[in-house]
Motif scaffolding. Structure first.
Motif, short mmCIF file in Angstrom:
data_model
loop_
_atom_site.label_atom_id
_atom_site.label_comp_id
_atom_site.label_asym_id
_atom_site.label_seq_id
_atom_site.Cartn_x
_atom_site.Cartn_y
_atom_site.Cartn_z
N ASP A 123 0.84 -1.18 0.00
CA ASP A 123 0.00 0.00 0.00
C ASP A 123 0.89 1.24 0.00
O ASP A 123 2.12 1.15 0.08
CB ASP A 123 -0.91 -0.03 1.23
CG ASP A 123 -2.19 0.76 1.05
OD1 ASP A 123 -2.27 1.61 0.13
OD2 ASP A 123 -3.14 0.55 1.84
N GLY B 135 -0.67 5.54 9.93
CA GLY B 135 -1.44 4.76 8.97
C GLY B 135 -1.35 3.28 9.25
O GLY B 135 -1.32 2.84 10.40
N TYR B 136 -1.28 2.50 8.17
CA TYR B 136 -1.31 1.04 8.29
C TYR B 136 -0.14 0.40 7.52
O TYR B 136 -0.34 -0.32 6.55
CB TYR B 136 -2.64 0.50 7.74
CG TYR B 136 -3.85 1.04 8.44
CD1 TYR B 136 -4.24 0.55 9.68
CD2 TYR B 136 -4.62 2.05 7.86
CE1 TYR B 136 -5.37 1.04 10.33
CE2 TYR B 136 -5.74 2.55 8.50
CZ TYR B 136 -6.12 2.04 9.73
OH TYR B 136 -7.23 2.54 10.37
N HIS C 72 -1.82 -4.02 8.86
CA HIS C 72 -2.70 -3.53 7.80
C HIS C 72 -3.96 -4.40 7.77
O HIS C 72 -3.89 -5.59 7.50
CB HIS C 72 -1.98 -3.61 6.45
CG HIS C 72 -2.62 -2.79 5.37
ND1 HIS C 72 -3.93 -2.98 4.97
CD2 HIS C 72 -2.14 -1.78 4.60
CE1 HIS C 72 -4.21 -2.14 4.01
NE2 HIS C 72 -3.15 -1.38 3.77
N THR D 256 -12.19 -2.21 11.54
CA THR D 256 -12.24 -1.05 10.66
C THR D 256 -13.32 -1.29 9.61
O THR D 256 -13.82 -2.40 9.45
CB THR D 256 -10.88 -0.80 9.98
OG1 THR D 256 -10.55 -1.92 9.14
CG2 THR D 256 -9.79 -0.59 11.01
N SER E 258 -14.66 -0.89 5.59
CA SER E 258 -14.23 -0.77 4.19
C SER E 258 -15.43 -0.88 3.27
O SER E 258 -16.46 -1.46 3.62
CB SER E 258 -13.20 -1.84 3.84
OG SER E 258 -13.77 -3.13 3.93
N HIS F 75 -7.65 5.08 0.76
CA HIS F 75 -7.76 5.39 2.18
C HIS F 75 -8.05 6.87 2.34
O HIS F 75 -7.41 7.70 1.69
CB HIS F 75 -6.46 5.11 2.94
CG HIS F 75 -6.01 3.69 2.92
ND1 HIS F 75 -6.33 2.80 3.92
CD2 HIS F 75 -5.25 3.01 2.03
CE1 HIS F 75 -5.79 1.62 3.64
NE2 HIS F 75 -5.13 1.73 2.50
N HIS G 53 -7.05 9.80 4.22
CA HIS G 53 -5.91 10.14 5.06
C HIS G 53 -6.33 11.14 6.12
O HIS G 53 -6.10 10.93 7.32
CB HIS G 53 -4.78 10.71 4.18
CG HIS G 53 -3.51 10.99 4.92
ND1 HIS G 53 -2.88 10.06 5.70
CD2 HIS G 53 -2.74 12.12 4.99
CE1 HIS G 53 -1.79 10.57 6.23
NE2 HIS G 53 -1.69 11.83 5.82
N TYR H 140 -12.19 0.72 -0.72
CA TYR H 140 -12.03 2.03 -0.08
C TYR H 140 -12.07 1.79 1.42
O TYR H 140 -13.10 1.40 1.98
CB TYR H 140 -13.17 2.95 -0.52
CG TYR H 140 -13.17 4.33 0.10
CD1 TYR H 140 -12.03 4.91 0.64
CD2 TYR H 140 -14.36 5.08 0.12
CE1 TYR H 140 -12.06 6.18 1.19
CE2 TYR H 140 -14.40 6.35 0.66
CZ TYR H 140 -13.25 6.90 1.20
OH TYR H 140 -13.27 8.15 1.75
N HIS H 141 -10.94 2.02 2.07
CA HIS H 141 -10.81 1.75 3.50
C HIS H 141 -11.05 3.04 4.27
O HIS H 141 -10.30 4.00 4.13
CB HIS H 141 -9.41 1.19 3.80
CG HIS H 141 -9.24 0.72 5.20
ND1 HIS H 141 -8.28 1.22 6.03
CD2 HIS H 141 -9.92 -0.22 5.92
CE1 HIS H 141 -8.36 0.61 7.21
NE2 HIS H 141 -9.35 -0.26 7.17
N GLY I 121 -11.17 3.15 7.67
CA GLY I 121 -10.53 3.08 8.97
C GLY I 121 -11.54 2.79 10.06
O GLY I 121 -12.67 2.36 9.80
#
Length: 339
Positions: free
Chosen positions: A24, A77-78, A117, A139, A141, A245, A247, A280-281, A283
């Motif tokens: 990623d 982040g991851y 991750h 999380t 997604s 993601h 951010h 699309y993550h 979080g």
């Protein structure tokens, strides 16, 4: 034959390793270098290889105050470990973490704190054997391969209603209009003040400029505009290697007419139509908790995955000098405890 090494961002082996593993944006050397500058840390990556199998783990090395010791922590982040080794090849994973402990100790690092991750999982048992694996929660997604109708169906009724209200209020979302960047940064800092964020999250303007330059083509800006063209908020997000993601997302002080929810809806639509992205993550909650932030994100999708951190003591004798003998409570809570 096994090889273990600590890499610097300009070492070609870092970029070469990434061509062999699914990864990623958080694993890119330019991202890790930029993040290191926020805390005056040293950006590195641990690399372990056996024949055609390889593992890479980005880290920041931080000096422990008033000592000659260092410790390691994940960048923001991851950026958990990534590898092309099979999940069932437990021997490889165990040898990799044994080599990690030895090499970090040799470089003066006494602990490591790693955020895994959620979308790129690794075998749990070798991590648990080499340290302490902590599950924090889930999380959220969104599967961008779903139809627009299916994504809308998974969105909670209240979010759907408020997205509709935002549209009826004349709010629009524009993408990658970087002339709006400074205005959006102002809304970001306003959000941090509003939520009482710690000093770390008040990133300087230079950070935003360097982030856009370092990750050109991978960093995108969605800005919500009122009917009169005022910036109500925005979503700074990554799109890279099939993954997206958020951010940083923010809104201005004052009425925004549900622009925040419209932003998430527009960004996921952008992901479906403009990039070869699959996920699309969004979080999770603060620290991985299932709090109000998690519930807010969960109302956009039914997609869930576990979020873990991993804690390792790489130099037990040095650790005990600073924190005493390790206890289960110390390993499960804020780590390392001497910070």
């Amino acid at each position: 034959m096994a090889e273990a090494a600590i890499l610097r961002p300009d070492d070609g082996a870092w970029a070469d390793t990434l061509t062999k593993v699914r990864h990623d944006v958080y694993h890119l050397p330019e991202y890790v270098r930029l993040d290191a500058g926020l805390s005056e840390a040293r950006p590195i990556a641990f690399r372990y290889a056996e024949a055609d199998r390889v593992l890479l783990l980005p880290l920041l090395l931080r000096q422990v105050p008033d000592t000659d010791f260092w410790d390691a922590v994940s960048p923001y982040g991851y950026p958990g470990p990534v590898s092309n080794a099979a999940a069932g090849d437990l021997g490889f994973w165990s040898r990799a973490w044994s080599a990690f402990t030895d090499l970090m100790c040799a470089h003066g690092a006494i602990t490591a704190f790693v955020r895994l991750h959620p979308l790129l999982p690794v075998p749990a048992s070798p991590l648990s054997s080499a340290g302490t694996l902590v599950r924090h929660g889930e999380t959220v997604s969104i599967d961008l391969r779903d139809t627009a109708e299916e994504m809308w169906r998974q969105t909670h009724r209240s979010h759907r209603n408020q997205i509709g209200k935002a549209r009826r209020a004349g709010i629009t979302v524009v993408f990658d209009d970087w002339t709006r960047y400074d205005e959006w940064i102002s809304t970001y800092h306003a959000t941090m003040r509003r939520v009482g964020a710690t000093a770390f999250y008040f990133f300087p303007t230079t950070y935003f400029e360097e982030l856009r330059a370092a990750l050109a083509g991978k960093t995108h800006l969605a800005v919500a505009l009122s009917e009169t063209g005022e910036v109500l908020g925005g979503n700074l997000f990554f799109a890279y290697n099939g993954l997206m993601h958020t951010h940083l997302q923010s809104t201005r002080d004052g009425p925004i007419n549900h622009a925040d929810k419209l932003l998430y809806d527009e960004v996921r639509t952008w992901g479906r139509t403009h990039h070869a992205t699959t996920t699309y993550h969004l979080g999770g909650g603060v620290g991985g908790a299932e709090d109000s932030l998690f519930r807010y994100k969960a109302a956009f999708s039914s997609g869930r995955q576990d979020f873990h951190t991993w804690r390792a003591i790489t130099d037990p004798r040095a650790y005990e000098k600073l924190a005493g003998p390790p206890t289960p409570e110390a390993l499960q809570s804020r780590f390392p405890p001497y910070r």
